[in-house]
Each structure stands twice: as structure tokens, then as C-alpha cells.
Design a protein around this motif. Structure first.
Motif, PDB file in Angstrom:
ATOM      1  N   ASP A  41      24.127  11.880  71.511  1.00  0.00           N
ATOM      2  CA  ASP A  41      23.445  10.725  71.218  1.00  0.00           C
ATOM      3  C   ASP A  41      22.282  10.266  70.085  1.00  0.00           C
ATOM      4  OD1 ASP A  41      21.160  12.119  70.945  1.00  0.00           O
ATOM      5  OD2 ASP A  41      19.781  11.726  72.836  1.00  0.00           O
TER       6      ASP A  41
ATOM      7  N   ARG B 104      23.542   7.520  78.465  1.00  0.00           N
ATOM      8  CA  ARG B 104      22.109   6.611  79.489  1.00  0.00           C
ATOM      9  C   ARG B 104      23.837   6.636  80.846  1.00  0.00           C
ATOM     10  NH1 ARG B 104      18.008   5.129  80.743  1.00  0.00           N
ATOM     11  NH2 ARG B 104      17.774   4.631  78.627  1.00  0.00           N
TER      12      ARG B 104
ATOM     13  N   HIS C 128      18.886  14.345  80.716  1.00  0.00           N
ATOM     14  CA  HIS C 128      19.164  14.527  79.485  1.00  0.00           C
ATOM     15  C   HIS C 128      18.859  15.219  78.376  1.00  0.00           C
ATOM     16  CE1 HIS C 128      19.058  11.497  75.858  1.00  0.00           C
ATOM     17  NE2 HIS C 128      18.797  12.650  75.447  1.00  0.00           N
TER      18      HIS C 128
ATOM     19  N   GLN D  14      25.023   6.967  72.726  1.00  0.00           N
ATOM     20  CA  GLN D  14      23.929   6.422  73.677  1.00  0.00           C
ATOM     21  C   GLN D  14      24.202   6.002  75.120  1.00  0.00           C
ATOM     22  OE1 GLN D  14      21.107   4.141  70.734  1.00  0.00           O
ATOM     23  NE2 GLN D  14      20.659   6.274  69.036  1.00  0.00           N
TER      24      GLN D  14
END
Length: 160
Positions: A138, A148, A128, A144
């Protein structure tokens, strides 16, 4: 989940736990030992290469909730606990140069909450931070969701 900013000026006080070309892993204020450092380095370098970036310097700092909270308050003016904070120090868009602070305490809690292993949650948060350094954001639900998906894609590149 994470914020990108400039590196705290006192970052050079950290002692490396492991050095690799361009990537280092350090521990601050927490009892933690990283396994598979060589494999992790190769994986992170593979992710960078897939995104056509070169890692110049990437430092992971594994720390406690309290340590990361202090960083969050002092450098980002956010009085919240988080699992990861990313500081981007690159001057060129094609390179990765930065620091990724990770709360080991928060990773343990997240793993339990989401029903995943500590290892998988740690790797997700590690990548991340790299994705932030690659320019992914994000801040809203759409980004977001995209983040992911990118995390999952990157996790699938692991060979260990």
C-alpha cells in the motif's frame, strides 16, 4: 499505513491474552479487551484459506499510540504515529507467520474520523495486517486503492 519487516527480538516477552491454533491476541500498555476472539480467529483463518495460505503463527499485539510509536522508531526508523505495523517472519510464501501491532488509540480516532464503529475499524486494520502478510502492498495510490478493496472483500467474509 503499515510496514512489513522482521519481528522485534523481544517479542517473546508478551503474555497471551488468548491463544488459538496459530493465532494469539495480546495486550501491551493499554486498557483493552478483545471481544469475539473465537469468531475473529475463524474469520482470519477463513481469509487465509481463501488466499490459499496456512497460518503457522500470527500474533496480534494491541497497544497504545506511544507503544507503537516506539516500535516504529526503534525497528523501522520512522518517527511517526500509525495504526498498524506488520512484521513478516515467514520463510515460505504459502504460510502466514508474523506479528501485527495495532494502536487501539489510533483505531478509536480513525473510527470517529471515518464515521464507522470501533469494531469495524478494528477489524479492517486487523485484516490489513494479514493482507500485508499475504503480500499486498500500500505504498502508492493505486496499491492503496487495491488494498482497500481487498479489505472490503475480507470484511464481507465475517459471519459475526
Amino acid at each position: 499505513m503499515s510496514d512489513a519487516d522482521q519481528l522485534p527480538p523481544d517479542h517473546d516477552k508478551y503474555d497471551p491474552m488468548h491463544d488459538a491454533p496459530g493465532i494469539e491476541f495480546v495486550v501491551e500498555d493499554v486498557d483493552f479487551e478483545l471481544g469475539n476472539a473465537t469468531e475473529l480467529t475463524e474469520w482470519i483463518e477463513r481469509v487465509a484459506a481463501v488466499h490459499e495460505h496456512k497460518i503457522v503463527q500470527l500474533t496480534y499485539i494491541f497497544c497504545s499510540d506511544e507503544y507503537l510509536h516506539k516500535v516504529n522508531v526503534e525497528y523501522l526508523d520512522h518517527d511517526t504515529y500509525t495504526d498498524v505495523i506488520t512484521f513478516d517472519n515467514a520463510d515460505d510464501a504459502d504460510i502466514i507467520e508474523g506479528d501485527v501491532f495495532i494502536s487501539v488509540d489510533r483505531i478509536k480516532e480513525n473510527a470517529e474520523t471515518h464515521g464507522v464503529t470501533f469494531r469495524d475499524e478494528l477489524h479492517r486494520v486487523m485484516i490489513h495486517g494479514v493482507l500485508h502478510l499475504l503480500g499486498y502492498k500500500d505504498k502508492d495510490l493505486l496499491s492503496q486503492t487495491a488494498m482497500r478493496k481487498k479489505e472490503d472483500d475480507c470484511l464481507s467474509l465475517r459471519t459475526f
